[in-house]
Design an enzyme around this catalytic site. Structure first.
Site, PDB file in Angstrom:
ATOM      1  N   SER A  30      11.297 -12.791  26.854  1.00  0.00           N
ATOM      2  CA  SER A  30      12.049 -11.927  27.069  1.00  0.00           C
ATOM      3  C   SER A  30      12.057 -12.257  28.487  1.00  0.00           C
ATOM      4  CB  SER A  30      11.307 -10.660  26.695  1.00  0.00           C
ATOM      5  OG  SER A  30      12.382  -9.901  27.359  1.00  0.00           O
ATOM      6  N   TYR A  43       4.938  -3.413  27.059  1.00  0.00           N
ATOM      7  CA  TYR A  43       6.380  -4.764  26.065  1.00  0.00           C
ATOM      8  C   TYR A  43       6.789  -6.336  27.065  1.00  0.00           C
ATOM      9  CZ  TYR A  43      10.584  -6.650  24.658  1.00  0.00           C
ATOM     10  OH  TYR A  43      11.189  -8.611  24.241  1.00  0.00           O
ATOM     11  N   LYS A  47       5.196  -9.754  25.613  1.00  0.00           N
ATOM     12  CA  LYS A  47       6.085 -10.854  25.898  1.00  0.00           C
ATOM     13  C   LYS A  47       5.653 -12.225  27.393  1.00  0.00           C
ATOM     14  CE  LYS A  47       8.970  -9.891  23.165  1.00  0.00           C
ATOM     15  NZ  LYS A  47       9.499 -10.754  21.896  1.00  0.00           N
ATOM     16  N   THR A  78      22.030  -5.852  21.758  1.00  0.00           N
ATOM     17  CA  THR A  78      21.510  -5.601  20.202  1.00  0.00           C
ATOM     18  C   THR A  78      20.989  -3.828  19.994  1.00  0.00           C
ATOM     19  OG1 THR A  78      19.870  -6.380  20.684  1.00  0.00           O
ATOM     20  CG2 THR A  78      20.509  -7.988  20.642  1.00  0.00           C
TER      21      THR A  78
END
Length: 139
Positions: A30, A43, A47, A78
């Protein structure tokens, strides 16, 4: 751990292919792997680990004909991006793309095209690295 579990299964299968083999292990990181983001520290760390695993795996796969690459998408239209907009209290996900040079969220198909290229024979020279499909977020 999902990427590590996938590598444990996929890489041996790729290495069982007959010579001359040409396989690709491609995983999604990401843009968050390359910058800190408020409220998304765990997060970002996860990643970042994807990038480290892919780089180490590429070294382990030296001279096998199997490459390892990470693709780092930016803000992509998304459900997850909608949830991030909600986390930040934004009225819509379009505001999240303000940090991208494209000026708009990416479409999933645009990121998929980069992944498809990374899986192709034409990507042989690319291993142990990250393909940024982030609309210029990390420029």
């Amino acid at each position: 751990m999902g990427v590590a579990h996938l590598a444990r299964v996929a890489v041996p299968a790729l290495l069982r292919r007959p010579q001359p083999r040409g396989g690709r292990f491609v995983d999604l990181a990401s843009a968050a792997a390359h910058r800190g983001l408020w409220g998304l520290g765990a997060y970002c760390a996860a990643k970042h680990a994807v990038v480290g695993l892919v780089r180490g795996l590429a070294c382990d796969l030296r001279d096998t004909g199997v490459n390892a690459v990470a693709v780092s998408p930016g803000s992509t239209r998304t459900d997850m991006l909608r949830a991030t907009a909600d986390l930040y209290g934004l009225p819509g996900l379009e505001k999240l793309a303000d940090q991208q040079l494209t000026g708009r969220p990416l479409e999933p198909e645009e990121v998929a095209a980069v992944v498809a290229w990374a899986c192709s024979a034409e990507s042989f020279a690319v291993t142990g690295s990250v393909r940024h499909a982030d609309g210029g977020f990390t420029a």
